[in-house]
Design a protein around this motif. Structure first.
Motif, PDB file in Angstrom:
ATOM      1  N   LEU A   1      37.670  86.105  37.171  1.00  0.00           N
ATOM      2  CA  LEU A   1      38.011  84.786  36.877  1.00  0.00           C
ATOM      3  C   LEU A   1      37.675  84.202  38.384  1.00  0.00           C
ATOM      4  CD1 LEU A   1      40.747  84.740  34.568  1.00  0.00           C
ATOM      5  CD2 LEU A   1      38.565  83.565  34.154  1.00  0.00           C
ATOM      6  N   ARG A   2      38.329  84.753  39.269  1.00  0.00           N
ATOM      7  CA  ARG A   2      38.158  84.222  40.832  1.00  0.00           C
ATOM      8  C   ARG A   2      36.776  84.359  41.192  1.00  0.00           C
ATOM      9  NH1 ARG A   2      41.576  85.131  46.070  1.00  0.00           N
ATOM     10  NH2 ARG A   2      40.130  84.029  47.600  1.00  0.00           N
ATOM     11  N   ASP A   3      35.831  85.204  40.915  1.00  0.00           N
ATOM     12  CA  ASP A   3      34.385  85.113  41.130  1.00  0.00           C
ATOM     13  C   ASP A   3      33.687  84.005  40.253  1.00  0.00           C
ATOM     14  OD1 ASP A   3      32.039  86.593  42.126  1.00  0.00           O
ATOM     15  OD2 ASP A   3      31.729  86.678  40.297  1.00  0.00           O
ATOM     16  N   ALA A   4      34.096  83.882  39.094  1.00  0.00           N
ATOM     17  CA  ALA A   4      33.556  83.008  38.243  1.00  0.00           C
ATOM     18  C   ALA A   4      33.850  81.372  38.754  1.00  0.00           C
ATOM     19  CB  ALA A   4      33.982  82.779  36.793  1.00  0.00           C
ATOM     20  N   ARG A   5      35.229  81.338  39.372  1.00  0.00           N
ATOM     21  CA  ARG A   5      35.564  80.044  40.013  1.00  0.00           C
ATOM     22  C   ARG A   5      34.879  79.572  41.427  1.00  0.00           C
ATOM     23  NH1 ARG A   5      38.674  78.978  43.988  1.00  0.00           N
ATOM     24  NH2 ARG A   5      39.953  81.254  43.899  1.00  0.00           N
TER      25      ARG A   5
ATOM     26  N   ARG B   1      40.436  78.249  28.728  1.00  0.00           N
ATOM     27  CA  ARG B   1      40.283  76.972  29.389  1.00  0.00           C
ATOM     28  C   ARG B   1      39.636  76.926  30.723  1.00  0.00           C
ATOM     29  NH1 ARG B   1      46.444  73.753  29.367  1.00  0.00           N
ATOM     30  NH2 ARG B   1      44.816  72.053  30.418  1.00  0.00           N
ATOM     31  N   LEU B   2      39.865  78.012  31.427  1.00  0.00           N
ATOM     32  CA  LEU B   2      39.188  78.233  32.649  1.00  0.00           C
ATOM     33  C   LEU B   2      37.769  78.734  32.358  1.00  0.00           C
ATOM     34  CD1 LEU B   2      41.900  80.364  34.681  1.00  0.00           C
ATOM     35  CD2 LEU B   2      41.210  77.981  35.064  1.00  0.00           C
ATOM     36  N   CYS B   3      37.720  79.513  31.434  1.00  0.00           N
ATOM     37  CA  CYS B   3      36.321  80.002  31.056  1.00  0.00           C
ATOM     38  C   CYS B   3      35.326  78.712  30.614  1.00  0.00           C
ATOM     39  CB  CYS B   3      36.185  80.869  30.083  1.00  0.00           C
ATOM     40  SG  CYS B   3      36.575  82.538  30.392  1.00  0.00           S
ATOM     41  N   HIS B   4      35.813  77.867  29.963  1.00  0.00           N
ATOM     42  CA  HIS B   4      35.230  76.405  29.848  1.00  0.00           C
ATOM     43  C   HIS B   4      34.888  75.769  30.867  1.00  0.00           C
ATOM     44  CE1 HIS B   4      33.709  73.057  27.126  1.00  0.00           C
ATOM     45  NE2 HIS B   4      34.608  72.521  27.866  1.00  0.00           N
ATOM     46  N   PHE B   5      35.904  75.646  31.725  1.00  0.00           N
ATOM     47  CA  PHE B   5      35.902  74.959  32.990  1.00  0.00           C
ATOM     48  C   PHE B   5      34.558  75.436  34.064  1.00  0.00           C
ATOM     49  CE2 PHE B   5      38.349  73.292  37.034  1.00  0.00           C
ATOM     50  CZ  PHE B   5      37.677  71.954  37.106  1.00  0.00           C
ATOM     51  N   TYR B   6      34.567  76.931  33.798  1.00  0.00           N
ATOM     52  CA  TYR B   6      33.943  77.558  34.841  1.00  0.00           C
ATOM     53  C   TYR B   6      32.237  77.822  34.054  1.00  0.00           C
ATOM     54  CZ  TYR B   6      38.015  79.155  37.250  1.00  0.00           C
ATOM     55  OH  TYR B   6      39.298  79.091  37.862  1.00  0.00           O
TER      56      TYR B   6
ATOM     57  N   HIS C   1      29.610  93.000  29.543  1.00  0.00           N
ATOM     58  CA  HIS C   1      30.609  93.974  30.210  1.00  0.00           C
ATOM     59  C   HIS C   1      30.383  94.318  31.697  1.00  0.00           C
ATOM     60  CE1 HIS C   1      28.241  97.153  28.812  1.00  0.00           C
ATOM     61  NE2 HIS C   1      28.316  96.772  27.234  1.00  0.00           N
ATOM     62  N   HIS C   2      29.057  94.610  31.744  1.00  0.00           N
ATOM     63  CA  HIS C   2      28.550  95.078  33.240  1.00  0.00           C
ATOM     64  C   HIS C   2      28.606  93.861  33.948  1.00  0.00           C
ATOM     65  CE1 HIS C   2      27.154  98.698  30.907  1.00  0.00           C
ATOM     66  NE2 HIS C   2      27.360  99.229  32.060  1.00  0.00           N
ATOM     67  N   ARG C   3      28.335  92.739  33.571  1.00  0.00           N
ATOM     68  CA  ARG C   3      28.353  91.670  34.613  1.00  0.00           C
ATOM     69  C   ARG C   3      29.672  91.397  34.792  1.00  0.00           C
ATOM     70  NH1 ARG C   3      29.240  86.848  32.270  1.00  0.00           N
ATOM     71  NH2 ARG C   3      28.459  87.548  30.272  1.00  0.00           N
ATOM     72  N   ARG C   4      30.578  91.378  33.952  1.00  0.00           N
ATOM     73  CA  ARG C   4      32.002  91.064  34.248  1.00  0.00           C
ATOM     74  C   ARG C   4      32.441  92.181  35.407  1.00  0.00           C
ATOM     75  NH1 ARG C   4      31.895  89.312  28.950  1.00  0.00           N
ATOM     76  NH2 ARG C   4      32.165  91.481  28.170  1.00  0.00           N
TER      77      ARG C   4
ATOM     78  N   ASP D   1      32.693  84.645  28.135  1.00  0.00           N
ATOM     79  CA  ASP D   1      33.353  85.878  28.567  1.00  0.00           C
ATOM     80  C   ASP D   1      34.865  85.614  28.083  1.00  0.00           C
ATOM     81  OD1 ASP D   1      31.543  86.973  30.277  1.00  0.00           O
ATOM     82  OD2 ASP D   1      31.606  85.301  31.628  1.00  0.00           O
ATOM     83  N   ALA D   2      35.273  84.597  27.495  1.00  0.00           N
ATOM     84  CA  ALA D   2      36.755  84.274  27.270  1.00  0.00           C
ATOM     85  C   ALA D   2      37.373  85.382  26.380  1.00  0.00           C
ATOM     86  CB  ALA D   2      36.854  83.011  26.518  1.00  0.00           C
ATOM     87  N   GLN D   3      36.849  85.727  25.333  1.00  0.00           N
ATOM     88  CA  GLN D   3      37.322  86.697  24.241  1.00  0.00           C
ATOM     89  C   GLN D   3      37.454  88.227  25.009  1.00  0.00           C
ATOM     90  OE1 GLN D   3      38.692  86.378  21.235  1.00  0.00           O
ATOM     91  NE2 GLN D   3      39.332  88.587  21.755  1.00  0.00           N
ATOM     92  N   ALA D   4      36.757  88.516  25.625  1.00  0.00           N
ATOM     93  CA  ALA D   4      36.710  89.901  26.490  1.00  0.00           C
ATOM     94  C   ALA D   4      37.833  89.897  27.524  1.00  0.00           C
ATOM     95  CB  ALA D   4      35.343  90.408  27.193  1.00  0.00           C
ATOM     96  N   LEU D   5      38.040  88.766  28.146  1.00  0.00           N
ATOM     97  CA  LEU D   5      38.712  88.522  29.345  1.00  0.00           C
ATOM     98  C   LEU D   5      40.349  88.544  28.763  1.00  0.00           C
ATOM     99  CD1 LEU D   5      37.245  85.909  31.702  1.00  0.00           C
ATOM    100  CD2 LEU D   5      37.399  88.588  32.204  1.00  0.00           C
ATOM    101  N   ARG D   6      40.302  87.659  27.554  1.00  0.00           N
ATOM    102  CA  ARG D   6      41.727  87.677  26.875  1.00  0.00           C
ATOM    103  C   ARG D   6      42.103  89.139  26.584  1.00  0.00           C
ATOM    104  NH1 ARG D   6      39.624  82.874  24.464  1.00  0.00           N
ATOM    105  NH2 ARG D   6      38.852  84.042  22.528  1.00  0.00           N
ATOM    106  N   THR D   7      41.270  89.836  25.891  1.00  0.00           N
ATOM    107  CA  THR D   7      41.643  91.199  25.724  1.00  0.00           C
ATOM    108  C   THR D   7      42.288  92.126  26.949  1.00  0.00           C
ATOM    109  OG1 THR D   7      40.101  90.964  23.788  1.00  0.00           O
ATOM    110  CG2 THR D   7      41.033  93.460  24.479  1.00  0.00           C
TER     111      THR D   7
END
Length: 269
Positions: free
Chosen positions: A15-19, A57-62, A97-100, A67-73
């Motif tokens: 999430l920091r990298d996406a921001r 909300r952050l994934c939508h903003f970024y 997953h590899h991109r994340r 990525d939201a579902q995977a990050l929530r898990t």
């Protein structure tokens, strides 16, 4: 701060990298979640979990809603204290997953790869990646993990017969020409599970991951894994590693001539 699972740290790092890739300031993201900037940075560091709604909300903003579902898990994997370690593992099976993992690695202070089957993805050439079926995130056009990356390879990887000789020779030359921290080769066989083991030094603690074709497994914190990394590294030297890489490249090129029927250039007088 409370102990968190490595998967929570990985989600925060991504999430920091996406921001940062969207040039969003911490105070802007904090305002979106109605939290303090300090709290947002603690979430990105992996010290604390972000709510499911906050991740969405952050994934939508970024602009990365996929990525939201995977990050929530990942962000809601629970940690169970046990003599300083955590119990249980988490897997990111969702596409991307590899991109994340790569995004998380860009936020790490240090990245250590231990590979026993294939060239580590961050070092792969496009031709090699296609030959072994690795995802496109790892191609050289993508940023290498920073600021420091070290890779330890099993010598057998360099002499594989499962990749075309020309492709393997070019791959080895690419590694020899790279300027990426350190690349070491262990003579013989590494006493480790087949595949890749990655250690990311994150603010909230180490993250151990095993990237595979169909997902990334985030392992419980285990001092033995870190010791395995360090002990294997101690078996190598820069000079010996370069000699092994150069020998393997020459051998692959020699086989390539035989395989294709191409004639060698005459030796200089």
């Amino acid at each position: 701060m409370a102990l968190t699972h490595p998967a929570v740290r990985a989600a925060g790092g991504y999430l920091r990298d996406a921001r940062e890739r969207r040039y969003v300031l911490p105070e802007q993201a904090a305002a979106l979640l109605a939290v303090s900037e300090e709290t947002l940075l603690a979430m990105e560091a992996g010290h604390t979990r972000i709510t499911s709604d906050g991740i969405s909300r952050l994934c939508h903003f970024y602009r990365c809603p996929e990525d939201a579902q995977a990050l929530r898990t990942l962000a809601h994997t629970l940690a169970k204290p046990d003599d300083g370690d955590v119990a249980g593992a988490a897997t990111d099976w969702t596409e991307g997953h590899h991109r994340r993992l790569a995004g998380c690695a860009r936020q790490a202070r240090e990245v250590r790869w231990l590979s026993t089957a294939l060239i580590p993805p961050p070092l792969q050439t496009p031709a090699y990646a296609r030959a072994v079926g690795c995802p496109v995130f790892a191609l050289p056009g993508a940023p290498l993990p920073s600021p420091r990356t070290v890779c330890v390879l099993d010598e057998r990887i360099l002499h594989t017969h499962h990749v075309a000789r020309e492709v393997m020779a070019q791959q080895l030359r690419y590694i020899l020409d790279l300027d990426v921290g350190e690349v070491r080769v262990v003579p013989g066989r590494i006493a480790a599970p087949r595949g890749h083991l990655v250690e990311l030094s994150m603010p909230a603690g180490p993250v151990f991951a095993r990237p595979e074709h169909d997902g990334v497994l985030y392992l419980p914190a285990d001092r033995r894994l870190s010791a395995l990394m360090s002990d294997t590294w101690d078996l190598t030297t820069p000079a010996a590693s370069r000699e092994l890489l150069e020998y393997a490249e020459q051998k692959q090129r020699s086989r390539a001539y035989v395989h294709t029927g191409a004639a060698r250039c005459p030796e200089p007088l």
